[in-house]
Design an enzyme around this catalytic site. Sequence first.
Site, PDB file in Angstrom:
ATOM      1  N   LYS A   8      -6.156  -3.792  -2.508  1.00 55.44           N
ATOM      2  CA  LYS A   8      -6.706  -2.439  -2.442  1.00 55.44           C
ATOM      3  C   LYS A   8      -6.650  -1.807  -3.819  1.00 55.44           C
ATOM      4  O   LYS A   8      -5.856  -2.190  -4.683  1.00 55.44           O
ATOM      5  CB  LYS A   8      -5.954  -1.574  -1.421  1.00 55.44           C
ATOM      6  CG  LYS A   8      -4.438  -1.434  -1.638  1.00 55.44           C
ATOM      7  CD  LYS A   8      -4.044  -0.331  -2.579  1.00 55.44           C
ATOM      8  CE  LYS A   8      -2.530  -0.179  -2.686  1.00 55.44           C
ATOM      9  NZ  LYS A   8      -2.100   0.677  -3.819  1.00 55.44           N
ATOM     10  N   ASP A  44       2.687   0.459   2.634  1.00 57.30           N
ATOM     11  CA  ASP A  44       1.272   0.099   2.568  1.00 57.30           C
ATOM     12  C   ASP A  44       0.829  -0.857   3.670  1.00 57.30           C
ATOM     13  O   ASP A  44      -0.368  -1.035   3.895  1.00 57.30           O
ATOM     14  CB  ASP A  44       0.947  -0.546   1.212  1.00 57.30           C
ATOM     15  CG  ASP A  44       0.984   0.442   0.054  1.00 57.30           C
ATOM     16  OD1 ASP A  44       1.112   1.650   0.313  1.00 57.30           O
ATOM     17  OD2 ASP A  44       0.871  -0.002  -1.105  1.00 57.30           O
TER      18      ASP A  44
END
Length: 281
Positions: free
Chosen positions: A12, A136
């Site tokens: 990401k 995350d």
Amino acid sequence: MKCLHNVPAPAKLNLFLHVTGRRPDGYHLLQSVFMLIDWWDVLHFDLRHDGQLLRQDLTVALPEDDLCLRAARALQAASGTSLGALIKMDKRLPAQAGMGGGSSDAATCLLALNRLWKLNWPLSRLLPLGLKLGADVPFFLRGRNAWVQGIGEDITPIDLPPARFAVLKPAQGLETSGIFKSAALKRDSSTATISDFAAQPYAFGRNDLQAVAQGLCPEVSQALKWLEYQGLQARMTGSGSAVFALAGADVVLPKPPPGWQLQMCSNLEIHPLAGWVSSDD
């Protein structure tokens, strides 16, 4: 089902990252947009009937007790299964880059073993395991680009226009803890809204960690300047040393300095494994 091969764990990018405050327990309050990209680790899973959980590193050597094995042990213990797995790791994402590689590996491990072991757990049962592994991990389990707030637990899916990015990781990595311990870190950014971001999604805000990171890791500044020399507007992603810039389809970049990694990436609308888990109990 005896194996699952070529299972992706995508990285990401943080399109921006603002620190808006700090809780009494020391955790920082953040706002960010997490965006999936098509640069990923590749994992392979072979079923074992003896309950053992083993990992084989196909490329770079990883720490003995990495997030992937910890995820596998957590799911094995929580489910009570007698099955195990051999996890073969083709590590392609750089470490200490701020791209969520370890967290993504953990999420992919949970999704893959949930399927390999035929547990059929819904997302709601996997998310608590993921959150215990790292802030995350729930983002990667949910599998959608997202507006992220709080300490990372407040996740709102958003849509992003297709785009291409140059992602550059210098040789030197960066530890997250050193940035957040710094007295120089800006911790009072104004609270933004999704509508603020949507008006200019690839030019909004900044990374509040970047100034501190440049002081701790000179190669962050060098990487930013390298991309800017190519005519691109760059910023740091997350709390690692990687930087990125929006790049048109016609942009061709030269080879970076030795030891650096440069990847031209496109964003993803959804995680490649988004269909592997049900969202309903």
